[in-house]
Write a protein that holds these residues in place. Sequence first.
Motif, PDB file in Angstrom:
ATOM      1  N   ILE A 180       1.019  -1.204   0.109  1.00 40.96           N
ATOM      2  CA  ILE A 180       0.141  -0.124  -0.035  1.00 40.96           C
ATOM      3  C   ILE A 180       1.036   1.046   0.116  1.00 40.96           C
ATOM      4  O   ILE A 180       0.563   2.182  -0.795  1.00 40.96           O
ATOM      5  CB  ILE A 180      -1.064   0.104   1.273  1.00 40.96           C
ATOM      6  CG1 ILE A 180      -1.938  -1.058   1.041  1.00 40.96           C
ATOM      7  CG2 ILE A 180      -1.510   1.376   1.463  1.00 40.96           C
ATOM      8  CD1 ILE A 180      -2.626  -1.560   2.389  1.00 40.96           C
ATOM      9  N   ILE A 288      -7.451   6.464  -3.536  1.00 44.54           N
ATOM     10  CA  ILE A 288      -7.935   5.409  -2.704  1.00 44.54           C
ATOM     11  C   ILE A 288      -8.695   4.136  -3.646  1.00 44.54           C
ATOM     12  O   ILE A 288      -8.306   3.041  -3.295  1.00 44.54           O
ATOM     13  CB  ILE A 288      -8.752   6.014  -1.544  1.00 44.54           C
ATOM     14  CG1 ILE A 288      -7.554   6.714  -0.570  1.00 44.54           C
ATOM     15  CG2 ILE A 288      -9.382   4.748  -0.690  1.00 44.54           C
ATOM     16  CD1 ILE A 288      -8.572   7.405   0.632  1.00 44.54           C
ATOM     17  N   ALA A 289      -9.408   4.689  -4.482  1.00 40.71           N
ATOM     18  CA  ALA A 289     -10.110   3.654  -5.276  1.00 40.71           C
ATOM     19  C   ALA A 289      -8.864   3.027  -5.993  1.00 40.71           C
ATOM     20  O   ALA A 289      -9.485   1.760  -5.988  1.00 40.71           O
ATOM     21  CB  ALA A 289     -11.093   4.272  -5.995  1.00 40.71           C
ATOM     22  N   VAL A 292      -7.474   0.471  -3.623  1.00 41.11           N
ATOM     23  CA  VAL A 292      -8.211  -0.852  -3.262  1.00 41.11           C
ATOM     24  C   VAL A 292      -8.385  -1.556  -4.360  1.00 41.11           C
ATOM     25  O   VAL A 292      -8.211  -2.916  -4.128  1.00 41.11           O
ATOM     26  CB  VAL A 292      -9.686  -0.151  -3.075  1.00 41.11           C
ATOM     27  CG1 VAL A 292     -10.846  -1.123  -2.723  1.00 41.11           C
ATOM     28  CG2 VAL A 292      -9.836   0.697  -1.537  1.00 41.11           C
ATOM     29  N   GLU A 293      -8.471  -1.068  -5.547  1.00 43.07           N
ATOM     30  CA  GLU A 293      -8.648  -2.020  -6.576  1.00 43.07           C
ATOM     31  C   GLU A 293      -7.053  -3.132  -6.684  1.00 43.07           C
ATOM     32  O   GLU A 293      -7.391  -4.066  -7.109  1.00 43.07           O
ATOM     33  CB  GLU A 293      -8.939  -1.405  -7.875  1.00 43.07           C
ATOM     34  CG  GLU A 293      -9.702  -1.906  -8.958  1.00 43.07           C
ATOM     35  CD  GLU A 293     -10.257  -1.206  -9.909  1.00 43.07           C
ATOM     36  OE1 GLU A 293     -10.021  -0.064 -10.018  1.00 43.07           O
ATOM     37  OE2 GLU A 293     -11.486  -1.531 -10.419  1.00 43.07           O
ATOM     38  N   CYS A 296      -6.922  -5.059  -3.192  1.00 45.27           N
ATOM     39  CA  CYS A 296      -8.037  -5.946  -2.753  1.00 45.27           C
ATOM     40  C   CYS A 296      -8.622  -6.640  -4.166  1.00 45.27           C
ATOM     41  O   CYS A 296      -9.282  -7.713  -4.093  1.00 45.27           O
ATOM     42  CB  CYS A 296      -9.139  -5.393  -2.448  1.00 45.27           C
ATOM     43  SG  CYS A 296      -8.466  -4.558  -0.518  1.00 45.27           S
ATOM     44  N   LEU A 299     -13.723  -3.398  -5.921  1.00 45.88           N
ATOM     45  CA  LEU A 299     -14.125  -2.164  -5.173  1.00 45.88           C
ATOM     46  C   LEU A 299     -15.047  -2.481  -4.014  1.00 45.88           C
ATOM     47  O   LEU A 299     -15.452  -1.391  -3.396  1.00 45.88           O
ATOM     48  CB  LEU A 299     -14.571  -1.115  -6.271  1.00 45.88           C
ATOM     49  CG  LEU A 299     -13.613  -0.432  -7.036  1.00 45.88           C
ATOM     50  CD1 LEU A 299     -14.363   0.240  -8.228  1.00 45.88           C
ATOM     51  CD2 LEU A 299     -12.683   0.228  -6.170  1.00 45.88           C
ATOM     52  N   VAL A 301     -15.228  -4.249  -0.642  1.00 40.43           N
ATOM     53  CA  VAL A 301     -14.219  -4.676   0.345  1.00 40.43           C
ATOM     54  C   VAL A 301     -15.182  -5.095   1.598  1.00 40.43           C
ATOM     55  O   VAL A 301     -15.780  -4.192   2.329  1.00 40.43           O
ATOM     56  CB  VAL A 301     -13.163  -3.903   0.970  1.00 40.43           C
ATOM     57  CG1 VAL A 301     -12.553  -4.249   1.963  1.00 40.43           C
ATOM     58  CG2 VAL A 301     -12.384  -3.215  -0.294  1.00 40.43           C
ATOM     59  N   TYR A 303     -15.650  -5.544   5.714  1.00 34.49           N
ATOM     60  CA  TYR A 303     -15.026  -5.031   6.857  1.00 34.49           C
ATOM     61  C   TYR A 303     -16.018  -5.151   7.932  1.00 34.49           C
ATOM     62  O   TYR A 303     -16.901  -4.402   7.851  1.00 34.49           O
ATOM     63  CB  TYR A 303     -14.273  -3.583   6.361  1.00 34.49           C
ATOM     64  CG  TYR A 303     -13.592  -3.180   7.519  1.00 34.49           C
ATOM     65  CD1 TYR A 303     -12.129  -3.620   7.934  1.00 34.49           C
ATOM     66  CD2 TYR A 303     -14.155  -2.240   8.869  1.00 34.49           C
ATOM     67  CE1 TYR A 303     -11.299  -3.249   8.901  1.00 34.49           C
ATOM     68  CE2 TYR A 303     -13.082  -1.813   9.494  1.00 34.49           C
ATOM     69  CZ  TYR A 303     -11.924  -2.274   9.708  1.00 34.49           C
ATOM     70  OH  TYR A 303     -11.184  -2.030  10.979  1.00 34.49           O
ATOM     71  N   PHE A 310     -16.348   1.183  -2.694  1.00 34.42           N
ATOM     72  CA  PHE A 310     -15.472   2.219  -3.077  1.00 34.42           C
ATOM     73  C   PHE A 310     -15.940   2.631  -4.559  1.00 34.42           C
ATOM     74  O   PHE A 310     -15.145   3.560  -5.055  1.00 34.42           O
ATOM     75  CB  PHE A 310     -14.153   1.683  -3.187  1.00 34.42           C
ATOM     76  CG  PHE A 310     -13.576   1.688  -1.639  1.00 34.42           C
ATOM     77  CD1 PHE A 310     -13.762   0.336  -1.028  1.00 34.42           C
ATOM     78  CD2 PHE A 310     -13.028   2.461  -0.868  1.00 34.42           C
ATOM     79  CE1 PHE A 310     -13.012   0.404   0.317  1.00 34.42           C
ATOM     80  CE2 PHE A 310     -12.518   2.574   0.233  1.00 34.42           C
ATOM     81  CZ  PHE A 310     -12.760   1.345   1.068  1.00 34.42           C
ATOM     82  N   LEU A 480      -8.005  -2.014   4.232  1.00 31.07           N
ATOM     83  CA  LEU A 480      -7.814  -2.981   2.925  1.00 31.07           C
ATOM     84  C   LEU A 480      -7.152  -4.085   3.445  1.00 31.07           C
ATOM     85  O   LEU A 480      -7.084  -5.046   2.758  1.00 31.07           O
ATOM     86  CB  LEU A 480      -6.636  -2.078   2.317  1.00 31.07           C
ATOM     87  CG  LEU A 480      -7.029  -0.823   1.885  1.00 31.07           C
ATOM     88  CD1 LEU A 480      -6.161  -0.268   0.602  1.00 31.07           C
ATOM     89  CD2 LEU A 480      -8.288  -0.730   1.142  1.00 31.07           C
TER      90      LEU A 480
END
Length: 532
Positions: A180, A288-289, A292-293, A296, A299, A301, A303, A310, A480
């Motif tokens: 990340i 951030i999107a 995430v892609e 992870c 889009l 996730v 949690y 996202f 993430l």
Amino acid sequence: MILEDNEQILQRKKNLQEIIDLGFSAYTHSYKHTHTIREIVNLYADKTKEELETLHIEVRVPGRIRAIRKMGKAAFITYSDGQETLQIYIRSNEVGEKLWKLFELLDLGDLIGATGFLFRTKTNELSIHSKDLEFLAKALTPPPDKHSGLQNKEIRYRQRYADLIANRDVREVFIKRSQIIREIREYFDSHGYIEVETPMLSPLATGAAARPFVTHHNALDITLYARIAPELYLKRLIVGGLDRVYEINRNFRNEGLSIKHNPEFTMLEFYQAYSDYKDLIKLTEELIAGLVEKVCGTLEVEYEENKINFARPWACLTMREAVIKYWPENLTPPTKEELIDPIILSRLVKELGVDIAPSANAGKLLGALFEHLVEPHLNNPTFITEFPTELSPLSKESKEDPRFVDRFELFIAKMELANAFSELNDPVEQRHRFEEQMQQRAHGDDEAMVLDEDYIRALSYAMPPTAGEGIGIDRLVMILTGQRSIRDVILFPHMRPERKNLEQEDSEDSESSEGSENSEDSKKTSENQNAE
RNA sequence: GGAUCCGUAGCUCAGUUGGCAGAGCAGCUGGCUUUUAACCAGCGAGUCGCAGGUUCGAUUCCUGCCGGAUUCACCA
């Protein structure tokens, strides 16, 4: 000593001595290897028994012993590089008497190297048929249980090395964390930013609302503070013409610990000249999107039993809109105008039982209402804009309404993840805002911001219109990687010192303290000092 | 800092309505030359977090302390 002898440690010490007596070196200096275990697995996992026989691949591979299965005069050793595992097959008649003796003195957790050729067993498992073992290092402490791993959270956090040896998914989290941060650097590097480093120790702790850690510089005989935010230094660089800067580093805040707070935490801060906070909304979504892609692969996730979506664009509400939207259903919501009136706000705060002094200013009251009513609902990424000026001493006020500033915070999974605004660049107004903060300090608010004269001087050279943002990296990593506690994304989270360590430090300290009577007393003293 | 829960073998965990402390893995001894949570037979391993108190007797009940988890407060 923390390392206390028990039956198993004594046995391992004895085994080590016998290994040395056999003529092997106890802790080797290096081990030239052809592959790591994960390389072997990556390269040969799909090769058949026959292919391996034809290829006859000779390898030399190090690893940590996880299991030993001995059958009289032959044995399998399962070993690991932390990520993948592989097994070694040895026969006493092939390795010779001395190496077989060495094998019998090996313990789980020892580091060894194996030389041999790859083959598949009857049960089709990829293995090294080894005729030469090398002893690399002895594990005097036995590793955690090979099936259930290490569960005890205290040991996992204090002895992360043991956690990493025992629990492979822990390793995955920190590999992802590294990925990340690498992706974030890649994003900013490719968008014309330069990475900078600003002081972690500074004579002023300012740029955020928080209490600092205090330390002392001996040679200069001055008080220094561990930084609570790099913000004012980074904007000095914008004044100096470094138009796009970012820094990823630690901030230190002297506050309580929780599932979302560690006293030192990693923050990304970035500043972009000739831009405003709206530009950063787009940037933040994209950054951030994109992360995430990549990390992870989707889009959506999972949690904490919720799904976080996202997909862009993300929700965007003003603080007052959000308060009205999440107003308790059985009550009549206030109007937007009422939500900036200090008298009405203090009545509302009392009615809802929000824990804040009703005498606080309108901005703080609105902020408290927001936290109370809205934050617990913000699961999907949501930008909250239009913050009260009183809460934002470094932000530029809104053109439409000077009671508010051009600022947003981003919430995901009910956590504040980012904070951004158009930077106030009027030095006269900035001094005025600082002075208001100093007044609040004088009235006992020790988190109000400290006036920074040099920062005002910097602004007086003219800072371009600038937008800046901070993103909490630990919390981002939590989301993430699906971790509920910040301690599970920080390798060495803050813990109270172990008692045994405390005693050690006390005996070191005691030379400077005058004739300490007994260690119990001096322990209390040092604990009290720590607490203050 | 407050509240609740937790601390038993190297690790994971049982257990004791107060009466000599238990299992699996790990360890030790022996057997077994393709096993894989290897298997078979036997053995050893504990300051029951620490210190007091109650009791004939405390790992168990009570108090204090140490450490941890969760939560509230603090912390945007």
